[in-house]
Design an enzyme around this catalytic site. Structure first.
Site, PDB file in Angstrom:
ATOM      1  N   GLY A  60      22.387 -44.976  25.772  1.00 31.58           N
ATOM      2  CA  GLY A  60      22.715 -46.073  24.852  1.00 31.58           C
ATOM      3  C   GLY A  60      23.142 -47.379  25.491  1.00 31.58           C
ATOM      4  N   SER A  61      22.752 -47.616  26.753  1.00 33.78           N
ATOM      5  CA  SER A  61      23.157 -48.892  27.360  1.00 33.78           C
ATOM      6  C   SER A  61      22.456 -50.074  26.684  1.00 33.78           C
ATOM      7  CB  SER A  61      22.919 -48.894  28.873  1.00 33.78           C
ATOM      8  OG  SER A  61      21.556 -48.802  29.181  1.00 33.78           O
ATOM      9  N   ASN A  62      21.207 -49.894  26.283  1.00 30.93           N
ATOM     10  CA  ASN A  62      20.525 -50.984  25.556  1.00 30.93           C
ATOM     11  C   ASN A  62      21.183 -51.224  24.206  1.00 30.93           C
ATOM     12  OD1 ASN A  62      17.921 -52.206  26.860  1.00 30.93           O
ATOM     13  ND2 ASN A  62      17.930 -50.035  27.442  1.00 30.93           N
TER      14      ASN A  62
ATOM     15  N   LYS B  68       9.292 -31.922  10.624  1.00 28.85           N
ATOM     16  CA  LYS B  68       9.502 -33.300  11.072  1.00 28.85           C
ATOM     17  C   LYS B  68       9.425 -34.253   9.876  1.00 28.85           C
ATOM     18  CE  LYS B  68       8.477 -36.667  14.611  1.00 28.85           C
ATOM     19  NZ  LYS B  68       7.971 -36.924  15.943  1.00 28.85           N
TER      20      LYS B  68
ATOM     21  N   LYS C  29      11.682 -39.807  20.702  1.00 26.77           N
ATOM     22  CA  LYS C  29      10.796 -39.043  19.815  1.00 26.77           C
ATOM     23  C   LYS C  29       9.642 -39.939  19.406  1.00 26.77           C
ATOM     24  CE  LYS C  29      13.297 -35.454  17.435  1.00 26.77           C
ATOM     25  NZ  LYS C  29      14.282 -35.352  18.514  1.00 26.77           N
ATOM     26  N   ILE C  30       8.504 -39.309  19.203  1.00 27.81           N
ATOM     27  CA  ILE C  30       7.380 -40.081  18.666  1.00 27.81           C
ATOM     28  C   ILE C  30       7.656 -40.315  17.182  1.00 27.81           C
ATOM     29  CG2 ILE C  30       4.927 -39.927  18.094  1.00 27.81           C
ATOM     30  CD1 ILE C  30       4.672 -38.331  20.784  1.00 27.81           C
ATOM     31  N   VAL C  31       7.494 -41.548  16.759  1.00 23.87           N
ATOM     32  CA  VAL C  31       7.687 -41.849  15.334  1.00 23.87           C
ATOM     33  C   VAL C  31       6.489 -41.282  14.579  1.00 23.87           C
ATOM     34  CG1 VAL C  31       7.906 -43.693  13.637  1.00 23.87           C
ATOM     35  CG2 VAL C  31       9.077 -43.887  15.840  1.00 23.87           C
TER      36      VAL C  31
ATOM     37  N   ASN D 198      10.159 -51.227  19.799  1.00 25.30           N
ATOM     38  CA  ASN D 198      10.607 -50.305  20.849  1.00 25.30           C
ATOM     39  C   ASN D 198      10.655 -51.027  22.182  1.00 25.30           C
ATOM     40  OD1 ASN D 198      11.112 -47.738  22.175  1.00 25.30           O
ATOM     41  ND2 ASN D 198       8.997 -47.809  22.891  1.00 25.30           N
TER      42      ASN D 198
ATOM     43  N   HIS E 196      10.233 -50.455  26.244  1.00 25.46           N
ATOM     44  CA  HIS E 196       9.652 -49.502  27.199  1.00 25.46           C
ATOM     45  C   HIS E 196       9.865 -50.027  28.622  1.00 25.46           C
ATOM     46  CE1 HIS E 196       7.126 -46.314  28.649  1.00 25.46           C
ATOM     47  NE2 HIS E 196       6.510 -47.195  29.394  1.00 25.46           N
TER      48      HIS E 196
END
Ligand code: GAR
EC number: 2.1.2.2
Length: 183
Positions: free
Chosen positions: A12-14, A58, A84-86, A100, A102
């Site tokens: 969670g640094s971002n 899911k 996770k893939i949305v 997102n 990356h």
């Protein structure tokens, strides 16, 4: 005012960098013991956590996530280390409103190990990308990206640190460009 939620699976640094600069409506984690939840508490940001395995499917998991977003009238979902893939359920409800970050210069080195993959490949440079989320893995339209060179003296650790430092600059810049107001 645009309301944002941040999704993170681990450290969670971002999230922290974002929350220090922008009002964050809530943070969501798909891991109940994720460190991001401690950061949220320290920053007095509301948090929610539940895990995919607690649901029958899911689809049911993503319906719960979408309900949370609707309840809080979230305008923009910021994935920041959400691993996770949305899936189609969340995309159907929120496509065009999910971004997102990356840790590579997409389309180079997509996937869960962007930094290590660039390092192993011996790439002279990598980078950081913020993009819209679509049904692919790291395939959505790029909003903004920056290059990060690999320096001769780099170790993987130092390279990683410089990639993260670039993330901490890029994500807030993108949020501002999308009209998210600072606190
Ligand atoms: C960040 O480097 C982010 O770019 C990456 O996970 C890290 C999370 O760090 N995301 C991906 O690799 C997505 N494919 P953080 O939890 O400290 O913000």
């Amino acid at each position: 005012m645009k309301k944002i939620a941040v999704f993170a699976s681990g450290n969670g640094s971002n999230f922290q960098v974002i929350a220090e600069q922008f009002p964050v409506e809530f943070v969501f984690s798909d891991h109940r013991d994720a460190y991001v939840l401690k950061r949220a508490e320290q920053l007095s940001v509301p948090s929610y956590a539940f895990e995919l395995r607690e649901f029958d499917s899911k689809t049911a998991y993503e319906e719960a996530v979408a309900a949370l977003l609707a309840e809080h009238q979230i305008d923009l979902v910021c994935l920041a280390g959400y691993m996770k893939i949305v899936g189609p359920t969340l995309l159907a409800a929120y496509e065009g409103r999910i971004i997102n970050i990356h840790p590579a210069y997409l389309p180079e080195f997509p996937g869960a190990h962007g930094i290590e993959d660039a390092w192993q490949a011996g790439a002279a440079e990598s980078g950081v990308t913020v993009h819209w989320v679509d049904s692919g893995v790291d395939t959505g339209k790029v909003i903004k990206q920056v290059r990060v060179p690999r320096l001769a003296a780099d170790t993987l650790e130092r390279f990683e640190e410089r990639i993260h430092a670039a993330e901490y600059q890029l994500y807030p810049a993108v949020l501002e460009s999308l009209g998210v107001e600072k606190r």
